[in-house]
Design a protein around this motif. Structure first.
Motif, short mmCIF file in Angstrom:
data_model
loop_
_atom_site.label_atom_id
_atom_site.label_comp_id
_atom_site.label_asym_id
_atom_site.label_seq_id
_atom_site.Cartn_x
_atom_site.Cartn_y
_atom_site.Cartn_z
N GLN A 82 -6.24 -0.77 -2.06
CA GLN A 82 -5.92 -1.91 -2.91
C GLN A 82 -4.40 -2.07 -2.99
O GLN A 82 -3.67 -1.08 -3.08
CB GLN A 82 -6.47 -1.70 -4.34
CG GLN A 82 -7.97 -1.51 -4.42
CD GLN A 82 -8.74 -2.77 -4.09
OE1 GLN A 82 -8.25 -3.88 -4.28
NE2 GLN A 82 -9.97 -2.61 -3.58
N LEU A 83 -3.95 -3.31 -2.95
CA LEU A 83 -2.52 -3.57 -3.12
C LEU A 83 -2.10 -3.20 -4.54
O LEU A 83 -2.87 -3.36 -5.49
CB LEU A 83 -2.22 -5.05 -2.87
CG LEU A 83 -2.25 -5.52 -1.42
CD1 LEU A 83 -2.27 -7.04 -1.35
CD2 LEU A 83 -1.05 -4.98 -0.65
N GLU A 84 -0.87 -2.73 -4.67
CA GLU A 84 -0.35 -2.40 -5.99
C GLU A 84 -0.23 -3.67 -6.84
O GLU A 84 0.13 -4.75 -6.35
CB GLU A 84 1.03 -1.74 -5.87
CG GLU A 84 1.01 -0.33 -5.28
CD GLU A 84 0.83 -0.29 -3.77
OE1 GLU A 84 0.81 -1.37 -3.14
OE2 GLU A 84 0.71 0.82 -3.23
N THR A 85 -0.54 -3.55 -8.11
CA THR A 85 -0.42 -4.68 -9.04
C THR A 85 1.04 -5.00 -9.28
O THR A 85 1.87 -4.10 -9.45
CB THR A 85 -1.11 -4.35 -10.37
OG1 THR A 85 -2.49 -4.08 -10.14
CG2 THR A 85 -0.99 -5.50 -11.35
N ILE A 110 10.37 -0.29 -1.75
CA ILE A 110 10.53 -0.65 -0.34
C ILE A 110 10.65 0.66 0.43
O ILE A 110 11.62 1.40 0.24
CB ILE A 110 11.77 -1.52 -0.12
CG1 ILE A 110 11.63 -2.86 -0.87
CG2 ILE A 110 12.00 -1.76 1.36
CD1 ILE A 110 12.91 -3.68 -0.90
N ILE A 111 9.67 0.96 1.25
CA ILE A 111 9.66 2.22 2.01
C ILE A 111 9.48 1.87 3.48
O ILE A 111 8.35 1.78 3.99
CB ILE A 111 8.55 3.18 1.51
CG1 ILE A 111 8.63 3.35 -0.01
CG2 ILE A 111 8.66 4.52 2.22
CD1 ILE A 111 7.52 4.18 -0.60
N THR A 112 10.59 1.64 4.16
CA THR A 112 10.56 1.16 5.54
C THR A 112 9.76 2.05 6.49
O THR A 112 9.02 1.54 7.35
CB THR A 112 11.99 0.96 6.07
OG1 THR A 112 12.69 0.09 5.17
CG2 THR A 112 11.99 0.33 7.44
N PHE A 114 0.82 -1.22 0.00
CA PHE A 114 0.00 0.00 0.00
C PHE A 114 0.86 1.27 0.00
O PHE A 114 0.56 2.23 0.72
CB PHE A 114 -0.94 0.01 1.21
CG PHE A 114 -1.85 -1.19 1.30
CD1 PHE A 114 -2.95 -1.31 0.46
CD2 PHE A 114 -1.60 -2.20 2.22
CE1 PHE A 114 -3.78 -2.43 0.54
CE2 PHE A 114 -2.43 -3.31 2.32
CZ PHE A 114 -3.53 -3.44 1.47
N THR A 115 1.90 1.31 -0.83
CA THR A 115 2.77 2.50 -0.84
C THR A 115 2.08 3.73 -1.44
O THR A 115 2.55 4.85 -1.25
CB THR A 115 4.06 2.23 -1.63
OG1 THR A 115 3.72 1.71 -2.92
CG2 THR A 115 4.94 1.25 -0.89
N SER A 116 0.98 3.52 -2.16
CA SER A 116 0.26 4.68 -2.71
C SER A 116 -0.46 5.46 -1.62
O SER A 116 -0.88 6.60 -1.83
CB SER A 116 -0.74 4.23 -3.77
OG SER A 116 -1.72 3.36 -3.21
N LEU A 117 -0.60 4.84 -0.45
CA LEU A 117 -1.27 5.49 0.69
C LEU A 117 -0.20 5.81 1.73
O LEU A 117 0.08 5.02 2.62
CB LEU A 117 -2.35 4.56 1.26
CG LEU A 117 -3.43 4.13 0.26
CD1 LEU A 117 -4.27 2.99 0.81
CD2 LEU A 117 -4.32 5.32 -0.12
#
Length: 299
Positions: A230-233, A290-292, A211-214
């Protein structure tokens, strides 16, 4: 040190003469613990005893008491954490030798890891045990590549301080039901399939952050509440993988299916793994981010 006492590496000589590596968790002066801690410890331990033994679960091997001290013997906890293995596998592209794959984990291996995780979760569900922090950060990769589910009871290596890596919070792995106002989450098969779906997404995305878009915690929570999260495709995965992940993370609990069906679908994916998980490397291979810091977010 663990939350309740020191942890030691040890050798166990079994009755048939075989020798095994184990970890011993020593709980000192248990009877002197404050009531609140004692209740918590007892509750956690009950989960591990109820879970029993399974090759895809971090298992409690034995328990012994000496006065007010309790010794818990575990399978080895000094194993690689799946999240780290997945992320490090991306580094294959930096090798000095010519390369043609985006990961040193093959498509078949990723499918086998996914099936192992599901087998472990299926066993725990049958025992009415719910791994409340299911994610690749609570999955160990043991000898011969065997996957072992943790994140329940005392079988949580981060809780045991077995690693210096920061553990992610539960936020981005919890099902939508968790975020409903004035409603307590009731754990069952459907509520467990959501975090399993996110964990499968982590596996196929080679350790991506979900969910990196959020980016903001509150934005994510709002999206979970209104059903838009929604999970990224994963663009290099085929339709069978995409549909499976979408089913597992449906905002309608009843639409997520059951664990046995998920395993059967993964077995079909495994039979055509190279097509369904296309890891052929190219210069612009679409690794997911990857955004820790997002993984450390809390409510």
């Amino acid at each position: 040190m663990g939350k309740f006492g020191p942890i030691y590496r040890a050798m166990f000589n079994s009755y048939n003469g075989s020798v095994h590596d184990v970890n011993v968790y020593l709980l000192k002066n248990v009877s002197r613990l404050p009531d609140e801690q004692l209740v918590k410890l007892t509750s956690l331990l009950k989960s591990n005893i109820a879970a029993g033994a399974h090759q895809n679960v971090v298992s409690l091997c034995g328990l012994s008491t000496v006065g007010s001290d309790v010794m818990l013997m575990w399978e080895p906890l000094h194993q690689s954490v799946l999240r780290g293995v997945l992320r490090e596998s991306r580094c294959a592209r930096f090798g000095t030798e010519p390369f043609n794959m985006a990961s040193f984990l093959s498509s078949e291996r990723l499918a086998a890891i996914a099936i192992g995780c599901c087998n472990g979760v299926e066993h725990l569900l049958k025992k009415n045990v719910f791994p409340t922090h299911l994610s690749t950060s609570n999955v160990l990769l043991a000898e011969r590549g065997i996957v072992k589910i943790g994140g329940f009871g005392l079988a949580e290596h981060h809780a045991l301080d077995m690693t210096t890596e920061s553990a992610p919070t539960k936020l981005r792995w919890m099902p939508p039901e968790y975020f409903k106002k004035d409603q307590k989450l009731i754990y069952n098969e459907q509520t467990m399939i959501w975090p399993l779906g996110v964990t499968l997404w982590e596996i196929f995305s080679l350790g991506g952050t979900p969910f990196t878009s959020l980016r903001q915690a509150q934005t994510f929570i709002d999206a979970m509440r209104d059903g838009s999260a929604q999970l990224e495709t994963i663009s290099y995965c085929g339709e069978a993988v995409t549909q499976l992940l979408s089913t597992c993370t449906s905002h309608i609990p009843e639409a997520r299916g059951d664990i046995r069906t998920i395993i059967k679908r993964l077995e079909c994916i495994s039979a055509d793994a190279k097509t369904q998980i296309n890891l052929c490397y190219r210069e612009d291979f679409p690794y997911l981010p990857i955004i820790t810091p997002l993984e450390q977010q809390d409510e």
